[in-house]
Design a protein around this motif. Sequence first.
Motif, mmCIF file in Angstrom:
data_model
loop_
_atom_site.group_PDB
_atom_site.id
_atom_site.type_symbol
_atom_site.label_atom_id
_atom_site.label_comp_id
_atom_site.label_asym_id
_atom_site.label_seq_id
_atom_site.Cartn_x
_atom_site.Cartn_y
_atom_site.Cartn_z
ATOM 1 N N ASN A 1 0.820 -1.209 0.000
ATOM 2 C CA ASN A 1 0.000 0.000 0.000
ATOM 3 C C ASN A 1 0.862 1.270 0.000
ATOM 4 O OD1 ASN A 1 -2.661 -1.212 0.026
ATOM 5 N ND2 ASN A 1 -2.199 -1.857 2.116
ATOM 6 N N CYS A 2 2.103 1.132 -0.452
ATOM 7 C CA CYS A 2 2.985 2.298 -0.611
ATOM 8 C C CYS A 2 2.881 2.798 -2.045
ATOM 9 C CB CYS A 2 4.438 1.908 -0.321
ATOM 10 S SG CYS A 2 4.735 1.248 1.343
ATOM 11 N N SER A 3 3.344 4.004 -2.262
ATOM 12 C CA SER A 3 3.386 4.554 -3.617
ATOM 13 C C SER A 3 4.320 3.715 -4.484
ATOM 14 C CB SER A 3 3.881 5.996 -3.572
ATOM 15 O OG SER A 3 4.243 6.441 -4.866
ATOM 16 N N SER A 4 3.982 3.581 -5.769
ATOM 17 C CA SER A 4 4.823 2.811 -6.692
ATOM 18 C C SER A 4 5.980 3.646 -7.241
ATOM 19 C CB SER A 4 3.982 2.283 -7.861
ATOM 20 O OG SER A 4 3.410 3.360 -8.579
ATOM 21 N N SER B 1 10.462 7.502 -5.224
ATOM 22 C CA SER B 1 10.840 8.586 -4.313
ATOM 23 C C SER B 1 11.407 8.015 -3.016
ATOM 24 C CB SER B 1 9.617 9.450 -3.980
ATOM 25 O OG SER B 1 8.685 8.702 -3.209
ATOM 26 N N ARG B 2 12.112 8.850 -2.280
ATOM 27 C CA ARG B 2 12.704 8.427 -1.015
ATOM 28 C C ARG B 2 11.647 7.895 -0.050
ATOM 29 N NH1 ARG B 2 13.956 13.092 0.695
ATOM 30 N NH2 ARG B 2 12.301 13.273 2.226
ATOM 31 N N LYS B 3 10.547 8.597 0.062
ATOM 32 C CA LYS B 3 9.507 8.199 1.013
ATOM 33 C C LYS B 3 8.851 6.884 0.599
ATOM 34 C CE LYS B 3 5.998 10.287 3.921
ATOM 35 N NZ LYS B 3 5.315 11.544 4.288
ATOM 36 N N ALA B 4 8.633 6.696 -0.710
ATOM 37 C CA ALA B 4 8.028 5.454 -1.198
ATOM 38 C C ALA B 4 8.947 4.265 -0.943
ATOM 39 C CB ALA B 4 7.709 5.576 -2.687
ATOM 40 N N LEU B 5 10.241 4.448 -1.183
ATOM 41 C CA LEU B 5 11.210 3.379 -0.951
ATOM 42 C C LEU B 5 11.274 3.007 0.528
ATOM 43 C CD1 LEU B 5 14.113 4.591 -3.284
ATOM 44 C CD2 LEU B 5 12.604 2.630 -3.681
ATOM 45 N N CYS B 6 11.299 4.018 1.398
ATOM 46 C CA CYS B 6 11.341 3.752 2.836
ATOM 47 C C CYS B 6 10.050 3.096 3.313
ATOM 48 C CB CYS B 6 11.600 5.048 3.606
ATOM 49 S SG CYS B 6 13.323 5.611 3.529
ATOM 50 N N CYS B 7 8.936 3.477 2.699
ATOM 51 C CA CYS B 7 7.652 2.865 3.043
ATOM 52 C C CYS B 7 7.676 1.364 2.745
ATOM 53 C CB CYS B 7 6.530 3.547 2.263
ATOM 54 S SG CYS B 7 4.892 2.814 2.511
ATOM 55 N N LYS B 8 8.164 1.010 1.566
ATOM 56 C CA LYS B 8 8.222 -0.402 1.171
ATOM 57 C C LYS B 8 9.182 -1.194 2.062
ATOM 58 C CE LYS B 8 8.103 1.261 -3.166
ATOM 59 N NZ LYS B 8 8.162 1.411 -4.631
ATOM 60 N N PHE C 1 10.667 3.129 10.701
ATOM 61 C CA PHE C 1 11.699 3.176 9.656
ATOM 62 C C PHE C 1 11.462 4.363 8.731
ATOM 63 C CE2 PHE C 1 13.786 2.138 5.696
ATOM 64 C CZ PHE C 1 14.964 1.535 6.092
ATOM 65 N N ILE C 2 10.203 4.632 8.411
ATOM 66 C CA ILE C 2 9.853 5.746 7.520
ATOM 67 C C ILE C 2 10.237 7.076 8.161
ATOM 68 C CG2 ILE C 2 7.985 6.915 6.278
ATOM 69 C CD1 ILE C 2 6.457 4.236 6.359
ATOM 70 N N SER C 3 9.894 7.252 9.434
ATOM 71 C CA SER C 3 10.192 8.520 10.103
ATOM 72 C C SER C 3 11.697 8.718 10.278
ATOM 73 C CB SER C 3 9.477 8.601 11.462
ATOM 74 O OG SER C 3 9.754 7.467 12.249
ATOM 75 N N ILE D 1 16.595 11.869 8.326
ATOM 76 C CA ILE D 1 17.912 12.058 7.698
ATOM 77 C C ILE D 1 17.788 12.362 6.206
ATOM 78 C CG2 ILE D 1 19.096 10.631 9.397
ATOM 79 C CD1 ILE D 1 19.165 8.365 7.343
ATOM 80 N N ARG D 2 16.540 12.272 5.680
ATOM 81 C CA ARG D 2 16.232 12.602 4.283
ATOM 82 C C ARG D 2 17.082 11.799 3.293
ATOM 83 N NH1 ARG D 2 12.748 16.479 4.176
ATOM 84 N NH2 ARG D 2 13.033 16.959 1.966
ATOM 85 N N LEU D 3 17.133 10.478 3.532
ATOM 86 C CA LEU D 3 17.898 9.582 2.674
ATOM 87 C C LEU D 3 17.082 8.330 2.373
ATOM 88 C CD1 LEU D 3 21.375 10.040 4.360
ATOM 89 C CD2 LEU D 3 20.800 10.668 2.013
ATOM 90 N N PRO D 4 17.364 7.636 1.256
ATOM 91 C CA PRO D 4 16.540 6.497 0.850
ATOM 92 C C PRO D 4 16.701 5.257 1.727
ATOM 93 C CG PRO D 4 18.343 6.821 -0.685
ATOM 94 C CD PRO D 4 18.369 7.979 0.249
ATOM 95 N N ASP D 5 16.001 4.206 1.338
ATOM 96 C CA ASP D 5 15.834 3.016 2.174
ATOM 97 C C ASP D 5 17.118 2.310 2.573
ATOM 98 O OD1 ASP D 5 16.072 2.487 -0.539
ATOM 99 O OD2 ASP D 5 14.824 0.709 -0.503
ATOM 100 N N ASP D 6 17.989 2.022 1.603
ATOM 101 C CA ASP D 6 19.207 1.273 1.943
ATOM 102 C C ASP D 6 20.161 2.107 2.801
ATOM 103 O OD1 ASP D 6 19.766 2.964 -0.187
ATOM 104 O OD2 ASP D 6 20.732 1.441 -1.434
ATOM 105 N N VAL D 7 20.177 3.438 2.560
ATOM 106 C CA VAL D 7 21.032 4.318 3.360
ATOM 107 C C VAL D 7 20.476 4.432 4.786
ATOM 108 C CG1 VAL D 7 22.168 6.558 3.464
ATOM 109 C CG2 VAL D 7 21.533 5.608 1.251
#
Length: 210
Positions: A5-8, A11-18, A114-116, A121-127
């Motif tokens: 149910n995350c955005s496809s 974006s950074r937020k979508a990646l962190c959501c997943k 994890f999302i917050s 830090i305003r960085l994507p999921d793996d970072v």
Amino acid sequence: MINTNCSSSHSRKALCCKMSVEFDTFIESNKKWFCHFDDDNYVNVPRLVRFLGDYSPMEDWYLGKTSIQAPLEITNKDKVSQKVKFWFATGGAGFCLSRALALKMMPVASGGKFISTGEKIRLPDDVTMGYIIEHLLRKPLTVVEQFHSHLEPMKFIRREILEDQISFSYSKNKDEWNVVKIEGFDVKYDPNRFLSLHCYLFPRFTFCPR
């Protein structure tokens, strides 16, 4: 398959959501290892399972491969502005976490945290994963040379070591493909060479060339 149910979007937020949903799904399971691979990876799963057999899931393990030559340095604007350095395993090659380590991450990574953390830090999921593990928990990344991302030249992975590798990737820059050098299917049919690689590793499949 699980609908996050995350955005496809990418974006950074979508990646962190997943990644957050992946992490929570793992915590709720009884599995020993959490492994994440991007959708442009080919993963030799039997080789991965054998590899993980050499490590204890009851110990803290962060296994993966970096994509940069030096630790990432960011300015952490928490209570006091300070510079912090940490390594992170790129999702482009894949990474694995032991259950013991994942449980220690829960206060800052489970239940949507994890999302917050990623937003802070305003960085994507793996970072964000590397930030939590290396900086907050002070657990080091163990580099696994058998994981490969599209950020390295795939053609230099020698044929005689293909069976020992765990993950492969590919990329396309204009008309040039960065792919594993392997014979097999026609390039038009198999441009990323994953089908050809699969048939080289597991030739028993009926769709493989004879």
